[in-house]
Motif scaffolding. Structure first.
Motif, PDB file in Angstrom:
ATOM      1  N   VAL A  70       0.845  -1.204   0.000  1.00 11.48           N
ATOM      2  CA  VAL A  70       0.000   0.000   0.000  1.00 11.48           C
ATOM      3  C   VAL A  70       0.880   1.254   0.000  1.00 11.48           C
ATOM      4  CG1 VAL A  70      -1.524   1.342   1.515  1.00 11.48           C
ATOM      5  CG2 VAL A  70      -2.042  -1.049   1.034  1.00 11.48           C
ATOM      6  N   MET A  71       1.930   1.232   0.824  1.00  9.45           N
ATOM      7  CA  MET A  71       2.849   2.374   0.866  1.00  9.45           C
ATOM      8  C   MET A  71       3.475   2.619  -0.499  1.00  9.45           C
ATOM      9  SD  MET A  71       5.107   1.473   4.193  1.00  9.45           S
ATOM     10  CE  MET A  71       6.246   2.854   4.049  1.00  9.45           C
ATOM     11  N   ALA A  72       3.949   1.516  -1.097  1.00  5.25           N
ATOM     12  CA  ALA A  72       4.652   1.643  -2.379  1.00  5.25           C
ATOM     13  C   ALA A  72       3.723   2.211  -3.444  1.00  5.25           C
ATOM     14  CB  ALA A  72       5.205   0.283  -2.803  1.00  5.25           C
ATOM     15  N   GLU A  73       2.472   1.776  -3.400  1.00  2.72           N
ATOM     16  CA  GLU A  73       1.518   2.257  -4.393  1.00  2.72           C
ATOM     17  C   GLU A  73       1.309   3.767  -4.259  1.00  2.72           C
ATOM     18  OE1 GLU A  73      -2.938   1.046  -5.865  1.00  2.72           O
ATOM     19  OE2 GLU A  73      -1.941  -0.257  -4.427  1.00  2.72           O
ATOM     20  N   ILE A  74       1.216   4.211  -3.013  1.00  6.10           N
ATOM     21  CA  ILE A  74       0.973   5.635  -2.764  1.00  6.10           C
ATOM     22  C   ILE A  74       2.228   6.476  -3.040  1.00  6.10           C
ATOM     23  CG2 ILE A  74       0.497   7.313  -0.907  1.00  6.10           C
ATOM     24  CD1 ILE A  74      -1.418   5.242   0.301  1.00  6.10           C
ATOM     25  N   MET A  75       3.392   5.923  -2.748  1.00  7.87           N
ATOM     26  CA  MET A  75       4.619   6.729  -2.792  1.00  7.87           C
ATOM     27  C   MET A  75       5.400   6.622  -4.102  1.00  7.87           C
ATOM     28  SD  MET A  75       5.823   6.208   1.158  1.00  7.87           S
ATOM     29  CE  MET A  75       6.699   7.758   1.332  1.00  7.87           C
ATOM     30  N   LYS A  76       4.898   5.822  -5.004  1.00  5.90           N
ATOM     31  CA  LYS A  76       5.632   5.592  -6.267  1.00  5.90           C
ATOM     32  C   LYS A  76       5.869   6.915  -7.005  1.00  5.90           C
ATOM     33  CE  LYS A  76       5.369   2.582 -10.341  1.00  5.90           C
ATOM     34  NZ  LYS A  76       6.810   2.487 -10.491  1.00  5.90           N
ATOM     35  N   ASP A  77       7.105   7.111  -7.381  1.00  2.00           N
ATOM     36  CA  ASP A  77       7.520   8.301  -8.130  1.00  2.00           C
ATOM     37  C   ASP A  77       7.286   9.618  -7.374  1.00  2.00           C
ATOM     38  OD1 ASP A  77       8.290   6.654 -10.217  1.00  2.00           O
ATOM     39  OD2 ASP A  77       6.284   6.700 -11.100  1.00  2.00           O
ATOM     40  N   LYS A  78       7.201   9.528  -6.071  1.00  2.39           N
ATOM     41  CA  LYS A  78       7.057  10.750  -5.272  1.00  2.39           C
ATOM     42  C   LYS A  78       8.224  10.807  -4.279  1.00  2.39           C
ATOM     43  CE  LYS A  78       2.170  11.290  -5.865  1.00  2.39           C
ATOM     44  NZ  LYS A  78       1.900  10.073  -6.666  1.00  2.39           N
ATOM     45  N   GLY A  86      12.757   8.001  -0.813  1.00  9.02           N
ATOM     46  CA  GLY A  86      13.436   8.604   0.350  1.00  9.02           C
ATOM     47  C   GLY A  86      13.050   7.979   1.675  1.00  9.02           C
ATOM     48  N   VAL A  87      12.610   6.725   1.629  1.00  7.75           N
ATOM     49  CA  VAL A  87      12.268   6.015   2.863  1.00  7.75           C
ATOM     50  C   VAL A  87      13.476   5.196   3.308  1.00  7.75           C
ATOM     51  CG1 VAL A  87      10.718   4.302   3.918  1.00  7.75           C
ATOM     52  CG2 VAL A  87       9.858   5.814   2.114  1.00  7.75           C
ATOM     53  N   ALA A  88      13.853   5.271   4.573  1.00  7.59           N
ATOM     54  CA  ALA A  88      14.933   4.440   5.104  1.00  7.59           C
ATOM     55  C   ALA A  88      14.355   3.080   5.488  1.00  7.59           C
ATOM     56  CB  ALA A  88      15.563   5.097   6.319  1.00  7.59           C
ATOM     57  N   ILE A  89      15.039   2.005   5.074  1.00  8.80           N
ATOM     58  CA  ILE A  89      14.555   0.662   5.421  1.00  8.80           C
ATOM     59  C   ILE A  89      15.488   0.106   6.493  1.00  8.80           C
ATOM     60  CG2 ILE A  89      13.841  -1.586   4.513  1.00  8.80           C
ATOM     61  CD1 ILE A  89      12.694   0.517   2.696  1.00  8.80           C
ATOM     62  N   ASP A  90      14.896  -0.345   7.588  1.00 11.31           N
ATOM     63  CA  ASP A  90      15.688  -0.908   8.681  1.00 11.31           C
ATOM     64  C   ASP A  90      15.472  -2.418   8.704  1.00 11.31           C
ATOM     65  OD1 ASP A  90      17.340  -1.047  10.850  1.00 11.31           O
ATOM     66  OD2 ASP A  90      16.048   0.101  12.214  1.00 11.31           O
ATOM     67  N   GLY A  96       9.501  -5.524  -5.668  1.00  8.32           N
ATOM     68  CA  GLY A  96       9.937  -4.204  -6.125  1.00  8.32           C
ATOM     69  C   GLY A  96       9.512  -3.051  -5.228  1.00  8.32           C
ATOM     70  N   HIS A  97       8.801  -3.373  -4.157  1.00  4.72           N
ATOM     71  CA  HIS A  97       8.299  -2.290  -3.287  1.00  4.72           C
ATOM     72  C   HIS A  97       9.434  -1.541  -2.606  1.00  4.72           C
ATOM     73  CE1 HIS A  97       4.538  -4.046  -4.053  1.00  4.72           C
ATOM     74  NE2 HIS A  97       4.518  -4.946  -3.087  1.00  4.72           N
ATOM     75  N   LEU A  98      10.462  -2.264  -2.216  1.00  3.57           N
ATOM     76  CA  LEU A  98      11.537  -1.591  -1.478  1.00  3.57           C
ATOM     77  C   LEU A  98      12.266  -0.612  -2.382  1.00  3.57           C
ATOM     78  CD1 LEU A  98      12.932  -4.399   0.849  1.00  3.57           C
ATOM     79  CD2 LEU A  98      11.034  -2.813   1.207  1.00  3.57           C
ATOM     80  N   GLU A  99      12.432  -0.991  -3.624  1.00  4.80           N
ATOM     81  CA  GLU A  99      13.090  -0.074  -4.557  1.00  4.80           C
ATOM     82  C   GLU A  99      12.260   1.214  -4.683  1.00  4.80           C
ATOM     83  OE1 GLU A  99      14.127  -1.778  -8.353  1.00  4.80           O
ATOM     84  OE2 GLU A  99      14.442   0.227  -9.218  1.00  4.80           O
ATOM     85  N   THR A 100      10.967   1.037  -4.860  1.00  4.08           N
ATOM     86  CA  THR A 100      10.067   2.197  -4.962  1.00  4.08           C
ATOM     87  C   THR A 100      10.223   3.106  -3.743  1.00  4.08           C
ATOM     88  OG1 THR A 100       8.481   0.841  -6.137  1.00  4.08           O
ATOM     89  CG2 THR A 100       7.626   2.865  -5.154  1.00  4.08           C
ATOM     90  N   LEU A 101      10.242   2.476  -2.574  1.00  4.46           N
ATOM     91  CA  LEU A 101      10.265   3.262  -1.337  1.00  4.46           C
ATOM     92  C   LEU A 101      11.627   3.912  -1.115  1.00  4.46           C
ATOM     93  CD1 LEU A 101       8.122   0.878   0.908  1.00  4.46           C
ATOM     94  CD2 LEU A 101       7.422   3.063  -0.112  1.00  4.46           C
ATOM     95  N   ILE A 102      12.680   3.200  -1.437  1.00  3.49           N
ATOM     96  CA  ILE A 102      14.018   3.800  -1.271  1.00  3.49           C
ATOM     97  C   ILE A 102      14.150   5.009  -2.205  1.00  3.49           C
ATOM     98  CG2 ILE A 102      16.500   3.430  -1.629  1.00  3.49           C
ATOM     99  CD1 ILE A 102      16.018   0.517  -0.632  1.00  3.49           C
ATOM    100  N   LYS A 103      13.666   4.869  -3.419  1.00  5.76           N
ATOM    101  CA  LYS A 103      13.718   6.000  -4.355  1.00  5.76           C
ATOM    102  C   LYS A 103      12.914   7.189  -3.841  1.00  5.76           C
ATOM    103  CE  LYS A 103      14.713   3.667  -8.704  1.00  5.76           C
ATOM    104  NZ  LYS A 103      14.072   2.920  -9.791  1.00  5.76           N
TER     105      LYS A 103
END
Ligand code: SF4
Lengths: 174, 420
Positions: B309-317, B351-355, B342-349
């Motif tokens: 859900v996060m990735a869908e909302i945050m894609k390309d933003k 600007g989300v930090a993944i722990d 592919g969600h993590l790639e979307t989120l890292i792009k």
């Protein structure tokens, strides 16, 4: 029969505040836990032995005493180490209610008892009859009786003793 | 009987049980984790036992303290490892295979419909998602169960939530949890009760949503939360357990203490105000509220569906420049699946930090804690003063979709009106 003074808690005394998070990873030990018990509840308790030094025997509370869903047993050992012999409340949070039974500390349900007591009042609790007397005010209340199993565990000095004894005797549990 | 009563009757070898009755039941599995586990084993040994009741059914997990952020925790973890090894425990999810214990218990098939599993952490209620009875207990109960395979319980009264209607886009199980929290409060109505969730809006929930819902029943003071097993459960468990189970459900004439009907068609994203979980508001009251930290993770909302859900909302933003955002997948399995999707790639792009999977800042013990003055928008489960670190931090609790949309704008934003 147990006699002593009480502390009347405010609403929402949470397990979190009874034992604050930096101590959750400490050993479960009545003496150590009692030094810091209640430190998050009130500023005046927030120093070493802050609560214990008040010398209360009972705690009186309204709803959901020790709530917030924390299963740590330090809450109960801390209270016991601080000299608490009984907690009376309209209701208790489930996890600490269970822990109290397992440790043999009476957590006694008594509707609206917080309205009938003030901090410092002297109370007397009769485990057999469930009657709580407020000696200072000259009143008395009938609490909800405890289940026979709970009394049995309490008499054994807690669930560990109760089970250890059964295992040693080779008796089935339940 | 209700489903909870049936499970407890079966587990205690009775045909029938009634609320209030005290029983000893068989335990399907016992979970303990890093910071309490050593004490469980010590207590267990003090009962005069050296071998646990079933090496496959005592599940050990490292989650609150991994990887260790300081020497104290490093030492605790080493002692914990030693003790688990000593007892030859089959299922040890240590760093590298780790995850939040409740996620591990369900995802790795250690809980089974129609049985009882317990854990030394409060959110063991999560196991109700697969139609099991999940119950949190202290280390004393865990030690007793490790020794005997049994635990004592009082049969709870059951409360039914009959949930109908159609979920609005971006409205999640978390919103229903928070809505119920606001509606029922902490003050006693649901203490010690078994909460049963049923109805078309529950049938349409994924396992992730059911886990969120059951997870937070502990925060309502309930004994357990449960969703009767159905085809979603069957599909979920197919590759996770070889054990046999049945589709247990409540009888038509089962007795309930209360029945609540909730139509979720108008359910709006819901937020718990800082300090008190049951002080909830719908999102319109907070639109535009600024915050500086965003957190998605925990045993409540760190699952693949939440990340999707996060990735869908945050894609390309891009995450707003005034916001630090952290995502912590609930387990290594979730982490890998989110990576593969592919969600993590979307989120890292974005600007989300993944722990790495752990409880992270949820209990204020591990990484990413809140400092004084921080305002956190969190998809976690608790927000009392000091929960995530400083007592001077403010924590708003909400769903992953609200955290995602809001983090782009830098202020509380309704994902339903966000241009995605
Ligand atoms: S994620 Fe939070 S609530 Fe869940 S087990 Fe960890 S600390 Fe507890």
């Amino acid at each position: 029969m147990v006699k002593g003074t009480c502390w009347v808690a405010d609403d929402y005394v949470m397990a979190y505040d009874i034992i604050v998070s930096e101590h959750w990873t400490s050993p479960i030990d009545p003496i150590e836990n009692s030094k810091i018990v209640m430190s998050g509840v009130k500023e005046e308790f927030n120093r070493e032995n802050g609560f214990k030094d008040k010398g209360y025997t009972f705690i009186v509370a309204n709803h959901n005493f020790a709530g917030g869903g924390k299963s740590i047993e330090h809450v109960i050992t801390g209270l016991m180490g601080a000299g608490i012999k009984g907690v009376f409340a309209t209701s208790f949070a489930r996890l600490q209610f269970r822990n109290a039974i397992n440790y043999g500390l009476p957590f006694i349900t008594c509707d609206d008892i917080h309205l009938a007591c003030e901090t410092g009042d002297e109370l007397e609790f009769d485990e057999a009859s469930g009657i709580i007397k407020n000696i200072t005010k000259g009143t008395e209340m009938q609490s909800v009786p405890v289940a026979p199993f709970v009394a049995e565990v309490s008499e054994s000095g807690g669930l560990m003793n109760y089970v250890r004894d059964k295992i040693a005797k080779g008796e089935p549990i339940g | 009987m209700t489903i909870t009563e049936k499970i407890m009757a079966r587990s205690s070898g009775k045909d029938k049980v009634i609320p209030g009755e005290l029983v000893w039941t068989d335990i399907h599995s016992v979970m303990t984790m890093d910071f309490l586990g050593k004490q469980c084993f010590e207590k267990f040994r003090s009962l005069g036992k050296t071998e646990v009741f079933d090496k496959d059914k005592v599940i050990c997990v490292s989650d609150h303290l991994v990887p260790p952020p300081n020497q104290k925790f490093a030492n605790m973890l080493n002692e914990w490892r030693e003790v688990v090894k000593q007892h030859d425990i089959t299922n040890f999810y240590d760093l590298g295979r780790q995850g939040i214990a409740h996620q591990i218990m369900v995802e790795q098939g250690h809980v089974l419909p129609g049985t009882i599993s317990i854990g030394t952490d409060s959110h063991a209620n999560t196991y109700g998602a697969v139609g099991a009875m999940g119950n949190a207990i202290g280390v004393t109960d865990a030690a007793v169960a490790m020794a005997t395979g049994k635990a004592w319980f009082r049969i709870p009264k059951s409360v039914k939530f009959n949930v109908t209607g159609k979920w609005q886009p971006w409205v999640m199980a978390k919103d229903l949890s928070l809505h119920i929290m606001g509606m029922m409060h902490w003050n006693g109505h649901l203490l010690y009760k078994a909460l049963e969730f049923t109805g078309p809006a529950i049938s349409s929930l994924s396992m992730a949503g059911r886990m969120t819902l059951c997870n937070m029943t502990v925060d309502l003071g309930a004994k357990n939360g449960i969703v009767a097993p159905d085809v979603v459960t069957e599909r979920y468990l197919r590759n996770r357990t070889q054990d046999k189970w049945e589709f247990l459900n409540s009888d038509d004439d089962a007795e309930y203490d209360q029945v609540y009907d909730i139509d979720i068609s108008d359910l709006a994203p819901t937020i718990a105000m800082p300090g008190k979980l049951d002080d909830t508001v719908t999102i319109d009251k907070l639109i535009g509220t600024k915050f500086n930290k965003a957190f998605v993770g925990t045993c409540t909302n760190g699952r693949l569906e939440d990340i999707a859900v996060m990735a869908e909302i945050m894609k390309d933003k891009q995450v707003h420049r005034d916001v630090n955002m952290i995502l912590v997948p609930a387990s290594q399995t979730v982490y890998l699946e989110a990576l593969q999707a592919g969600h993590l790639e979307t989120l890292i792009k974005a600007g989300v930090a993944i722990d790495t999977p752990s409880c992270a800042s949820c209990a204020g013990l591990h990484t990413g804690v809140a400092g004084s003055g921080d305002i956190v928008l969190s998809a976690g489960n608790r927000n009392m003063a000091g929960r995530m670190g400083s007592r001077e931090a403010k924590v708003y609790l909400t769903s992953p979709s609200v955290v995602a949309a809001s983090s782009i704008r830098g202020e509380v934003t309704d994902p339903r009106t966000f241009d995605i």
